[in-house]
Design an enzyme around this catalytic site. Sequence first.
Site, short mmCIF file in Angstrom:
data_model
loop_
_atom_site.label_atom_id
_atom_site.label_comp_id
_atom_site.label_asym_id
_atom_site.label_seq_id
_atom_site.Cartn_x
_atom_site.Cartn_y
_atom_site.Cartn_z
N GLY A 85 -3.64 -7.81 56.13
CA GLY A 85 -3.98 -8.86 55.22
C GLY A 85 -2.99 -10.01 55.12
NE ARG A 111 5.83 3.45 47.17
CZ ARG A 111 6.09 4.76 47.25
NH1 ARG A 111 5.10 5.64 47.25
NH2 ARG A 111 7.35 5.18 47.34
CG ASN A 139 -7.91 -7.77 55.47
OD1 ASN A 139 -7.23 -7.94 54.48
ND2 ASN A 139 -8.86 -6.85 55.55
CB SER A 173 -5.35 -3.78 49.03
OG SER A 173 -4.04 -3.24 48.98
CG ASN A 175 -1.00 -0.01 48.25
OD1 ASN A 175 -0.88 0.98 47.54
ND2 ASN A 175 -1.35 0.07 49.52
CB THR A 244 -6.22 3.33 51.95
OG1 THR A 244 -5.82 2.33 51.00
CG2 THR A 244 -5.74 2.92 53.33
#
Length: 362
Positions: A85, A111, A139, A173, A175, A244
């Site tokens: 990303g 992470r 991304n 995401s 994180n 994830t």
Amino acid sequence: MIGALFGLARPLIHKLDAETAHRMSIAALAAAPALRPAADPPTLATEAFGLRFANPIGLAAGFDKNAEAVDGALGLGFGFVEVGGVTPLPQPGNPRPRVFRLPEDEAVINRYGLNSEGMEAVAARLAARRRKGGIVGVNLGANKDSADRSADYATLARRLAPLADFLTVNVSSPNTPGLRDLQAESALDDLIARTLAARDEAAAAGKPTPVLIKIAPDLTMPELDGMVAVARKRGVDGIVVSNTTIARPDSLRGAARAETGGLSGKPLFEPSTRMLAETFLRVERQFPLIGVGGVDSAQTAFAKIRAGATLVQFYSAMVFKGPGLVGEVKRGLDGELRKAGLPRLTALVGRDAQAIARGETL
């Protein structure tokens, strides 16, 4: 050859911490002369989002975050590569250590927190290689401290659409605090509307760059209903299933299993594939899907296709099986097609989606 070399090097690579090994892999791919993979069999040719792919196997986002090794990755035989990303402004991500191998589970927890050199660095690299060919997606992510995250996606789309073959809106995401809140129907609707408008502005009189949405495997079915409704209403070009997971299956054995972050690799295969099948049933073939999560063999890639994927991506499996996995998966898929007496993989897309969604088969 590539697989044999990785087999020899793997014990040394795995003595390094996971992020250092990752950076070394990127540097090696970026520095080495790009390989020329053998031509793919015609059976693997695939069309999606108005693009023609020599094969349906892609490198998932997260590996080459800053578009440093695009040509090296394509040289491994991938049909396409997704970088990122990418965030509008550079940001360091979370403190190290932030990525952990679980060898017993063939899994990874990360992470990273969307660590990115920023939009302009990625744009410069994509522009420099633009004439080399190959399908390259980007991304898109939002800066952690952004006051208007939807505006971040619009900014990225406006700048990067002319340099990419497709864009993926990453709102899944785990994180970046609060990022997954953008998966809520009303928030997503505004975000996608603004992103598509910026994409169209960048296209001017040219053909608009396809825009996809990447979703989490942890959605409830009502949440998935809302996301698919937005995607269909706004006319996005596809959905990537999935990112994830924040779940931690009881089966995990690795010493790092309690680390926070997103879990990828083999344990993600079943939940992500069921989410893929559920998405396929809701999309009703209005646009194609990319299946990602736990792919580590031709059999798991084939399962993604049977669940509804037109294209398949992986990344974590290469940590344990090496880059030779790309060729193994392609040969296996070609063999499955020949065994079935079918000319193209597209004939099998979604064949078992209902049964997989019910949990009856994988």
